[in-house]
Design a protein around this motif. Structure first.
Motif, short mmCIF file in Angstrom:
data_model
loop_
_atom_site.label_atom_id
_atom_site.label_comp_id
_atom_site.label_asym_id
_atom_site.label_seq_id
_atom_site.Cartn_x
_atom_site.Cartn_y
_atom_site.Cartn_z
N THR A 272 0.84 -1.20 0.00
CA THR A 272 0.00 0.00 0.00
C THR A 272 0.88 1.26 0.00
OG1 THR A 272 -1.58 -1.25 1.30
CG2 THR A 272 -1.95 1.11 1.19
N ASN A 273 1.95 1.22 0.80
CA ASN A 273 2.87 2.37 0.81
C ASN A 273 3.52 2.55 -0.56
OD1 ASN A 273 2.39 3.09 3.43
ND2 ASN A 273 4.27 2.24 4.27
N ALA A 274 3.87 1.41 -1.19
CA ALA A 274 4.53 1.48 -2.50
C ALA A 274 3.60 2.16 -3.53
CB ALA A 274 4.91 0.08 -2.98
N VAL A 275 2.31 1.96 -3.36
CA VAL A 275 1.35 2.61 -4.27
C VAL A 275 1.15 4.07 -3.86
CG1 VAL A 275 -1.02 2.57 -5.12
CG2 VAL A 275 0.16 0.41 -4.65
N LYS A 276 0.96 4.24 -2.55
CA LYS A 276 0.62 5.57 -2.02
C LYS A 276 1.74 6.59 -2.24
CE LYS A 276 -0.15 6.99 2.75
NZ LYS A 276 -0.49 6.43 4.06
N TYR A 277 2.98 6.17 -2.03
CA TYR A 277 4.10 7.12 -2.14
C TYR A 277 4.73 7.12 -3.53
CZ TYR A 277 3.37 7.66 2.80
OH TYR A 277 2.79 7.93 4.01
N ALA A 278 3.94 6.65 -4.53
CA ALA A 278 4.40 6.71 -5.92
C ALA A 278 3.25 7.22 -6.77
CB ALA A 278 4.87 5.33 -6.38
N ARG A 301 9.28 -3.25 -4.27
CA ARG A 301 9.98 -2.10 -4.86
C ARG A 301 8.99 -1.17 -5.55
NH1 ARG A 301 12.57 -0.87 -9.82
NH2 ARG A 301 12.15 -2.93 -10.73
N ASP A 302 9.19 0.12 -5.40
CA ASP A 302 8.32 1.08 -6.10
C ASP A 302 9.17 2.11 -6.83
OD1 ASP A 302 8.80 3.55 -4.48
OD2 ASP A 302 7.94 2.35 -2.86
N GLU A 303 8.47 2.90 -7.67
CA GLU A 303 9.17 3.96 -8.41
C GLU A 303 8.74 5.32 -7.87
OE1 GLU A 303 9.58 2.20 -12.92
OE2 GLU A 303 7.64 3.01 -12.32
N TYR A 320 6.49 8.06 13.14
CA TYR A 320 7.40 8.81 12.27
C TYR A 320 6.84 8.95 10.86
CZ TYR A 320 11.51 10.70 10.09
OH TYR A 320 12.36 11.54 9.42
N ARG A 321 6.85 10.18 10.37
CA ARG A 321 6.47 10.45 8.98
C ARG A 321 7.49 11.40 8.40
NH1 ARG A 321 1.36 12.05 7.13
NH2 ARG A 321 1.71 10.33 5.71
N VAL A 322 7.85 11.21 7.14
CA VAL A 322 8.81 12.13 6.53
C VAL A 322 8.13 13.50 6.42
CG1 VAL A 322 10.15 12.62 4.45
CG2 VAL A 322 9.97 10.28 5.30
N GLU A 323 8.72 14.47 7.11
CA GLU A 323 8.01 15.75 7.28
C GLU A 323 7.63 16.44 5.98
OE1 GLU A 323 10.42 18.02 9.95
OE2 GLU A 323 10.10 16.47 11.44
N GLY A 331 -1.70 9.94 6.57
CA GLY A 331 -1.26 8.74 7.30
C GLY A 331 -0.94 9.09 8.74
N LEU A 332 -0.77 8.05 9.54
CA LEU A 332 -0.50 8.26 10.97
C LEU A 332 0.93 7.91 11.36
CD1 LEU A 332 -3.75 6.80 12.55
CD2 LEU A 332 -3.08 9.18 12.42
N GLY A 333 1.68 7.35 10.42
CA GLY A 333 3.06 6.98 10.74
C GLY A 333 3.12 5.79 11.70
N GLY A 335 1.92 2.45 10.53
CA GLY A 335 1.91 1.20 9.76
C GLY A 335 3.25 0.46 9.84
N LEU A 336 4.35 1.15 9.54
CA LEU A 336 5.65 0.48 9.51
C LEU A 336 6.12 0.09 10.91
CD1 LEU A 336 7.60 2.45 6.75
CD2 LEU A 336 6.56 0.18 6.61
N TYR A 337 5.70 0.88 11.91
CA TYR A 337 6.04 0.51 13.29
C TYR A 337 5.39 -0.83 13.64
CZ TYR A 337 5.22 0.39 18.32
OH TYR A 337 5.12 -0.03 19.62
P1 ADP Z 1 1.89 6.32 7.08
O1 ADP Z 1 2.07 5.95 5.65
O2 ADP Z 1 0.54 6.03 7.62
O3 ADP Z 1 2.34 7.73 7.36
P2 ADP Z 1 3.94 4.31 7.70
O4 ADP Z 1 4.42 3.91 9.05
O5 ADP Z 1 3.40 3.25 6.82
O6 ADP Z 1 2.87 5.43 7.99
O7 ADP Z 1 5.14 5.04 6.97
C1 ADP Z 1 5.93 5.98 7.67
C2 ADP Z 1 6.49 7.02 6.74
O8 ADP Z 1 7.47 6.42 5.90
C3 ADP Z 1 5.47 7.60 5.78
O9 ADP Z 1 4.80 8.70 6.36
C4 ADP Z 1 6.32 8.02 4.61
O10 ADP Z 1 6.86 9.30 4.88
C5 ADP Z 1 7.46 7.02 4.62
N1 ADP Z 1 7.26 5.91 3.63
C6 ADP Z 1 6.79 4.67 3.89
N2 ADP Z 1 6.80 3.91 2.78
C7 ADP Z 1 7.30 4.68 1.79
C8 ADP Z 1 7.58 4.48 0.38
N3 ADP Z 1 7.34 3.30 -0.22
N4 ADP Z 1 8.11 5.52 -0.31
C9 ADP Z 1 8.36 6.70 0.29
N5 ADP Z 1 8.12 6.95 1.60
C10 ADP Z 1 7.60 5.98 2.34
#
Ligand code: ADP
Length: 372
Positions: A272-278, A301-303, A320-323, A331-333, A335-337
């Motif tokens: 889902t992140n691979a789709v969302k952040y591309a 892998r995503d582009e 944590y979310r990339v500011e 997102g809430l930051g 998922g990956l945690y």
């Molecule tokens: P969320 O997507 O809900 O913010 P996640 O814990 O899934 O939370 O991801 C944390 C952060 O990592 C995201 O806010 C995003 O900044 C970065 N991130 C995660 N996956 C990707 C990805 N495939 N490409 C770029 N940034 C990503």
């Protein structure tokens, strides 16, 4: 250790002998300049300072010592045979001295004073350490609290956005139904369902994170096949993103012992992140293969937009979310945690490789037979 400072070596030798015979550890300096060099290198408990010396006199040395933060609190006792008038004694205290002894002095009294000052110095140092750690703790609390407040703000916003959409779509559907426009109404209901799905994800992330905190995230370990497991995760993502092309390459037909649902949750999150952040790409690559040592590795892998190097170590941290992309992507930051906790529970490892602008690869490796 005590530092004795006197320009006359015979004085130093005599005092050194007296104090060493009483159990003190002694160092000496033959000038004010030498004393200053030594105090910056060594932690002394006390300094006994002659007043009259060529070059820097005792008062100047004391003033310099009280000017360095490292040495400020070291007690200083002045010792003088010449400058015994009230004027000099006053100057000694003003320069930061704790005591001013006039020669000839009683050795027993000197030893008592030294012991008292050293004890006071130790207590002051201890109090300073306690104060520093308390201040640090308070700051960390405060920090946790403001992080929590920030999180509540983001969470409320994230929950509110789909909720407002659901409300809007249902109103539109209602209006269409009043006009007997059933197809239109269905379309709006379909859109509101997608928003409800989003809400569902957010709420389950919140619940899972809380369960992890309280150690209540439960696991059901069973044996399952790698290929159908990958297939289920892919189908689940395609339901939400039918236009995305997930290029899958599964190498190895093996059985895994672990919690299939939780591991699927990890893979769905990566996909889902691979789709969302591309946002500019419709392609995602998924590979699963066996590694030596009975490990299975899954890579996604995503582009997409990629992640700057300095932010990569924090990506799996809670909240944590990339500011820079806060406003563009919701997102809430969490998922990956949650993913990292699930992988750790399976005795596995996880990570990412990424370049800003060229996409990211997220991977996890777990033993085929996970240890519970
Ligand atoms: P969320 O997507 O809900 O913010 P996640 O814990 O899934 O939370 O991801 C944390 C952060 O990592 C995201 O806010 C995003 O900044 C970065 N991130 C995660 N996956 C990707 C990805 N495939 N490409 C770029 N940034 C990503």
């Amino acid at each position: 250790m005590i530092l004795l400072v006197d320009d006359k070596s015979e004085n130093l030798i005599a005092l050194r002998k007296t104090l060493e015979s009483r159990g003190f550890e002694i160092d000496t300096a033959l000038s004010g300049e030498e004393a200053l060099k030594k105090v910056l290198k060594t932690d002394y408990q006390l300094i006994i300072l002659d007043v009259q010396m060529p070059g820097m006199d005792g008062f100047e040395v004391a003033e310099a010592i009280s000017g360095f933060s490292k040495t400020r609190d070291i007690p200083i006792i002045f010792l003088s045979a010449v400058n015994v008038s009230k004027k000099f004694i006053t100057k000694g205290y003003e320069a930061g001295g704790r005591d001013y002894l006039v020669k000839p002095f009683d050795t027993d009294i000197l030893v008592l004073k030294i012991r008292t000052f050293i004890k006071l110095h130790e207590q002051t140092t201890e109090l300073n350490t306690i104060q520093q750690s308390l201040l640090k703790e308070i700051a960390q609390r405060k920090q946790a609290e403001s992080k929590k407040d920030e999180f509540i703000g983001i969470a409320s916003h994230e929950l509110n956005t789909p909720l407002t959409s659901v409300k809007g779509y249902l109103q539109l559907a209602e209006r269409q139904l009043e006009k007997d426009q059933v197809d239109q109404a269905k379309m709006f209901i379909g859109r509101s369902k997608a928003q409800v799905e989003k809400l569902n994800h957010l709420v389950s992330d919140l619940l899972n994170a809380t369960r992890i905190e309280t150690g209540k995230l439960n696991y059901k370990y069973t044996e399952f096949e790698l290929e159908p497991f990958i297939g289920h995760a892919v189908d689940s993502v395609l339901q939400s993103y039918p236009d995305v092309q997930i290029n899958t390459d599964v190498n190895g037909s093996v059985k895994i012992y672990g919690d299939e649902t939780r591991l699927e949750q990890v893979l769905v999150n990566f996909l889902t992140n691979a789709v969302k952040y591309a946002p500019e790409s419709n392609n995602v690559w998924l590979t699963a293969r066996l590694l030596p040592g009975d490990l299975v590795e899954v890579r996604v892998r995503d582009e997409g937009i990629g992640i700057p190097k300095e932010k990569q170590p924090y990506i799996f941290d809670k909240f944590y979310r990339v500011e820079d992309n806060h406003n563009q992507f919701q997102g809430l930051g969490m998922g990956l945690y949650i993913c990292s906790e699930i992988i750790k529970h399976h005795g596995g490892e996880y990570g990412l490789e990424s370049e800003p602008g060229s996409g990211s690869t997220f991977y996890f490796r777990i033993p085929l037979k996970a240890v519970q």
